[in-house]
Write a protein that holds these residues in place. Structure first.
Motif, short mmCIF file in Angstrom:
data_model
loop_
_atom_site.label_atom_id
_atom_site.label_comp_id
_atom_site.label_asym_id
_atom_site.label_seq_id
_atom_site.Cartn_x
_atom_site.Cartn_y
_atom_site.Cartn_z
N ALA A 240 0.83 -1.21 0.00
CA ALA A 240 0.00 0.00 0.00
C ALA A 240 0.86 1.25 0.00
O ALA A 240 0.57 2.23 -0.71
N ALA A 241 1.93 1.25 0.80
CA ALA A 241 2.84 2.40 0.83
C ALA A 241 3.52 2.58 -0.52
O ALA A 241 3.72 3.72 -0.98
N MET A 242 3.87 1.47 -1.16
CA MET A 242 4.47 1.56 -2.50
C MET A 242 3.49 2.18 -3.49
O MET A 242 3.86 3.01 -4.32
N LEU A 243 2.24 1.77 -3.41
CA LEU A 243 1.21 2.32 -4.29
C LEU A 243 1.06 3.82 -4.06
O LEU A 243 0.88 4.59 -5.01
N ALA A 244 1.17 4.24 -2.81
CA ALA A 244 1.03 5.66 -2.48
C ALA A 244 2.20 6.50 -2.98
O ALA A 244 2.11 7.72 -3.03
N GLY A 245 3.28 5.84 -3.37
CA GLY A 245 4.45 6.58 -3.83
C GLY A 245 4.63 6.61 -5.33
O GLY A 245 5.52 7.29 -5.84
N GLY A 246 3.78 5.89 -6.06
CA GLY A 246 3.94 5.82 -7.50
C GLY A 246 2.73 6.34 -8.24
O GLY A 246 1.59 6.06 -7.88
N GLY A 247 2.97 7.12 -9.30
CA GLY A 247 1.86 7.62 -10.09
C GLY A 247 0.99 8.59 -9.31
O GLY A 247 1.41 9.20 -8.34
N LEU B 160 8.01 4.20 2.55
CA LEU B 160 7.52 5.23 3.48
C LEU B 160 8.04 6.60 3.08
O LEU B 160 7.32 7.61 3.15
N GLU B 161 9.29 6.65 2.65
CA GLU B 161 9.88 7.92 2.24
C GLU B 161 9.22 8.48 0.98
O GLU B 161 9.08 9.69 0.82
#
Length: 219
Positions: free
Chosen positions: A107-114, A145-146
């Motif tokens: 989920a955190a990865m999804l929040a960082g891409g696109g 997270l970053e």
């Protein structure tokens, strides 16, 4: 992947949930594991709707498929994105994305891409796998997270082997991350028998922290 498994709050007619959480499971346990059931019920008691789903590798086990290990976390982002589009069609109002352990990391990865839809307000991670179990020197998994472009709430057991309070106190987390500890909790928030804390109490505390987090975001 499975269909969404909904847990909705018991509210007065005409009253909607404060937010909806799209919740993914961890690497080894299904979306209807004891932990996920307890957590979803506790979140619903706080007025949040929860939509659970399973990644394809886990869903395949239900049909007699081989017990495959999960793919690398970044390979699951597309599946999470697909379920986000589904839950957007089946809900209204603010959304959070999150998950247990690996699910929270994805989920955190999804929040960082696109670009995420504006309805997605934050990420909630339940037992974030900050590093391989018991090996902080091997690999800190801080990049998701970053890079997250939304506020992130991490609910973490004090003695989680994937990132204990003692270990996390020694590092600097990104500014957008809020960390809430569960008393004497392990990776599933369970305390030791001699502890005054309880599993149900820690899960309830985690749910209450999520509700407070949502309320602050939506002020």
């Amino acid at each position: 992947m499975t269909d969404l498994l909904w847990t909705r709050p018991d509210l007065d007619p005409g009253t909607g949930p404060s937010a909806t959480l799209l919740l993914a499971h961890g690497a080894g346990a299904a979306m209807d594991s004891a932990f996920m059931n307890k957590l979803s019920a506790a979140l619903a008691a706080e007025g949040l709707a929860v939509a659970r789903f399973e990644f394809a590798y886990m869903a395949g086990r239900r049909t007699g498929g081989p017990k495959k290990p999960p793919p690398k976390a970044d390979k699951l982002i597309g599946e999470f994105q697909t379920m986000l589009q589904t839950v957007m069609k089946e809900s209204e109002g603010p959304l959070l994305i999150g998950g247990k352990s690996m699910g929270g990391r994805v989920a955190a990865m999804l929040a960082g891409g696109g670009s995420l839809p504006g309805r997605v307000k934050a990420v909630a991670c339940f037992g974030y796998p900050f590093h391989p179990t018991g090996k902080p020197e091997a690999e800190w998994r801080l990049s998701p997270l970053e890079a997250a472009r939304r506020p992130v709430l991490v609910l973490q057991g004090d003695r989680d082997p994937f990132g204990s309070r003692e270990e996390l106190d020694a590092i600097t987390l990104p500014a957008q991350v809020t960390l809430t500890y569960l008393e004497d909790g392990n990776h599933d928030f369970g305390p030791r028998g001699k502890s005054p804390a309880t599993l149900d109490g820690n899960i309830a505390a985690a749910a209450k922290a999520v509700r407070g987090f949502v309320d602050r975001l939506l002020k």
